[in-house]
Design an enzyme around this catalytic site. Structure first.
Site, PDB file in Angstrom:
ATOM      1  N   GLY A 143       0.786  -1.222   0.000  1.00 34.48           N
ATOM      2  CA  GLY A 143       0.000   0.000   0.000  1.00 34.48           C
ATOM      3  C   GLY A 143       0.817   1.269   0.000  1.00 34.48           C
ATOM      4  N   GLU A 170       5.126  -5.639   0.837  1.00 32.05           N
ATOM      5  CA  GLU A 170       4.593  -6.114  -0.442  1.00 32.05           C
ATOM      6  C   GLU A 170       3.965  -4.984  -1.262  1.00 32.05           C
ATOM      7  OE1 GLU A 170       1.872  -9.234   0.801  1.00 32.05           O
ATOM      8  OE2 GLU A 170       0.333  -7.742   1.278  1.00 32.05           O
ATOM      9  N   PRO A 171       4.775  -4.036  -1.715  1.00 31.00           N
ATOM     10  CA  PRO A 171       4.243  -2.938  -2.534  1.00 31.00           C
ATOM     11  C   PRO A 171       3.876  -3.401  -3.936  1.00 31.00           C
ATOM     12  CG  PRO A 171       6.625  -2.803  -2.425  1.00 31.00           C
ATOM     13  CD  PRO A 171       6.227  -3.911  -1.487  1.00 31.00           C
ATOM     14  N   GLY A 172       2.871  -2.757  -4.501  1.00 31.61           N
ATOM     15  CA  GLY A 172       2.499  -2.989  -5.898  1.00 31.61           C
ATOM     16  C   GLY A 172       2.516  -1.683  -6.661  1.00 31.61           C
ATOM     17  N   ARG A 173       1.645  -0.755  -6.230  1.00 29.49           N
ATOM     18  CA  ARG A 173       1.523   0.543  -6.893  1.00 29.49           C
ATOM     19  C   ARG A 173       2.871   1.264  -6.984  1.00 29.49           C
ATOM     20  NH1 ARG A 173      -3.041   3.501  -6.599  1.00 29.49           N
ATOM     21  NH2 ARG A 173      -3.671   2.291  -4.769  1.00 29.49           N
ATOM     22  N   ARG A 188      -9.655   4.090 -12.682  1.00 32.35           N
ATOM     23  CA  ARG A 188      -9.365   4.735 -11.401  1.00 32.35           C
ATOM     24  C   ARG A 188     -10.116   6.056 -11.214  1.00 32.35           C
ATOM     25  NH1 ARG A 188      -5.356   6.621  -9.392  1.00 32.35           N
ATOM     26  NH2 ARG A 188      -5.661   5.789  -7.275  1.00 32.35           N
ATOM     27  N   TYR A 218     -12.570   6.136  -7.988  1.00 36.36           N
ATOM     28  CA  TYR A 218     -12.044   6.854  -6.830  1.00 36.36           C
ATOM     29  C   TYR A 218     -12.032   8.374  -6.990  1.00 36.36           C
ATOM     30  CZ  TYR A 218     -10.044   2.157  -6.247  1.00 36.36           C
ATOM     31  OH  TYR A 218      -9.864   0.802  -6.153  1.00 36.36           O
ATOM     32  N   CYS A 271     -21.286   4.576 -22.779  1.00 34.05           N
ATOM     33  CA  CYS A 271     -22.654   5.035 -22.566  1.00 34.05           C
ATOM     34  C   CYS A 271     -22.932   5.033 -21.065  1.00 34.05           C
ATOM     35  CB  CYS A 271     -23.638   4.135 -23.315  1.00 34.05           C
ATOM     36  SG  CYS A 271     -25.324   4.769 -23.313  1.00 34.05           S
ATOM     37  N   TYR A 312      -3.047  -0.518 -11.457  1.00 33.94           N
ATOM     38  CA  TYR A 312      -4.513  -0.596 -11.442  1.00 33.94           C
ATOM     39  C   TYR A 312      -5.137   0.115 -12.642  1.00 33.94           C
ATOM     40  CZ  TYR A 312      -3.327  -2.087  -6.782  1.00 33.94           C
ATOM     41  OH  TYR A 312      -2.744  -2.750  -5.731  1.00 33.94           O
TER      42      TYR A 312
END
Length: 398
Positions: free
Chosen positions: A218, A256-259, A295, A299, A325, A354
């Site tokens: 995170g 455990e980073p992803g972004r 995204r 968000y 649409c 993401y």
């Protein structure tokens, strides 16, 4: 990556929209994480839900990082990309019996976040090793939708249930070798992360056979102002807390980073299909939508947006919209851009995390291709664009 030169040099050879990745930036991010965390008893897992393209996964593997996988399918992709089972941590929610059996059979690290799953493991897989995902109650994130600890979170075993979990494992012949907790995603400050790490180090004293403590990922990314997330202070805080708590030297401390690894590594290139100007509001309509990059829709996320083909110096405020649409298919409201015309190329930035991984076929639209500029400035396709046949391939048309 020189966006304008590279994209304009394609000269319509690649149809829009498309994702374009910069391998140099991916490697810079990997090396930065390794420099800070891959020392002594630290370890790094890549949260592949952020972006599971095999090209990126292989760069992660070459850097000797492990994988945080959230589905059987992600585990299978990681195995195909050459990750060893012991380097894969399967951390899914609401596990069913087939998924648990799969993880046990493949011998990947199994993370359990509910007593229900423990009951099944005791019954079917006595003697197996596992780790527990715990809900410390300390949650944080850039949106309420991405907070993964606390009373409103569906994730993890509550601290009040830890004695029962330990009892079940002991009586059922299961060995708890790790504990895991994750505050949430995208928070730029480190205070909540450090607080959660402190609680986890404290609770770890209740377990007598731990090999690792996973503090989650995170790590924040500042899409608007581009301030750096302070991973140096974060790692130092964890080291100091670990030392103060007397954590054993043989316990591995995992993040455990992803972004953080992929957010700034890609752009989404689109073409303007419609320009509607009025005295009150101007709209730019693109040949993409939240089906390709969700995204902003999910968000209300900010992403820098640039017109990379215009030569105009006249600045106009536009609402930048997608082609779906659906009224909420908006990338940005009231953004200043040079005066834009149909056919101009628009670049949405920082879409590596993401973006494609959360894309869909909403409105039965195909998903775009993914391309990469490597360290030698060579351009290549790392995922082909979908076609209509892909959309109907799972239909029963009889």
């Amino acid at each position: 990556m020189d966006i304008k030169n590279i994209v304009c040099s394609l000269n319509d050879k690649v149809r829009t929209p498309f994702y374009l990745y910069d391998e140099k930036v991916i490697l810079e991010n990997i090396n930065r994480l390794n420099d800070v965390f891959c020392k002594k008893n630290f370890g790094v897992l890549y949260a592949m839900k952020a972006n599971s393209n095999p090209y990126i996964l292989k760069l992660v593997k070459n850097a000797e990082m492990g994988i945080d996988a959230c589905s059987v399918e992600e585990v299978k992709i990681a195995l195909i990309c050459g990750f060893s089972p012991e380097s894969i941590y399967y951390n899914a929610d609401c596990l069913n019996s087939d998924e648990i059996d799969f993880a046990v059979e493949r011998n990947v690290n199994l993370v359990i976040g509910s007593l229900d799953a423990l009951y099944y493991l005791v019954k079917k897989h006595s003697g197996h090793e596992l780790s527990l995902r715990l809900n410390s109650g300390i949650g944080a994130g850039h949106s309420s939708k991405v907070i993964t600890n606390g009373e409103l979170s569906k994730f993890g075993i509550n601290f009040s249930d830890i004695p029962e979990a330990i009892r079940l494992c002991k009586n059922g012949g299961l060995k708890i070798v790790g504990i895991h907790s994750h505050t949430g995603s995208g928070e730029m400050g480190i205070a909540s992360y450090v607080e959660n790490a402190n609680v986890m180090l404290d609770i770890s004293l209740q377990f007598d056979s731990l090999r690792f403590i996973n503090f989650g990922g995170g790590f924040g990314y500042d899409y608007k102002d581009h301030q750096e997330y302070d991973i140096d202070s974060l790692s130092e805080n964890i080291r100091q807390l670990s030392s103060a708590r007397g954590a054993k030297d043989n316990i591995r401390l995992i993040v455990e980073p992803g972004r953080y690894l992929v957010a700034n590594t890609a752009i989404l290139v689109s073409k303007v299909c419609s320009v509607k100007e009025s005295s009150s509001r101007n709209f730019l309509g693109l040949d993409t939508g939240h089906n390709h990059f969700p995204r902003c829709f999910y968000y209300d996320a900010w992403h820098d947006i640039e017109n990379i083909s215009t030569l105009s110096n006249e600045m106009i405020s536009y609402d930048i919209t997608g082609y779906l649409c659906q009224s909420g298919d908006i990338f940005a409201r009231q953004r200043l851009l040079p005066k834009t015309k149909v056919g101009d190329l628009i670049c949405i930035k920082d879409v590596g995390a993401y973006g494609y991984s959360m894309s869909s076929n909403f409105n039965s639209r195909v998903r775009p291709g993914e391309y990469l500029v490597d360290t030698e400035d060579n351009f290549s396709m790392i995922r082909r664009p979908e076609c209509f046949e892909d959309i109907i391939s799972t239909f029963n048309l009889d």
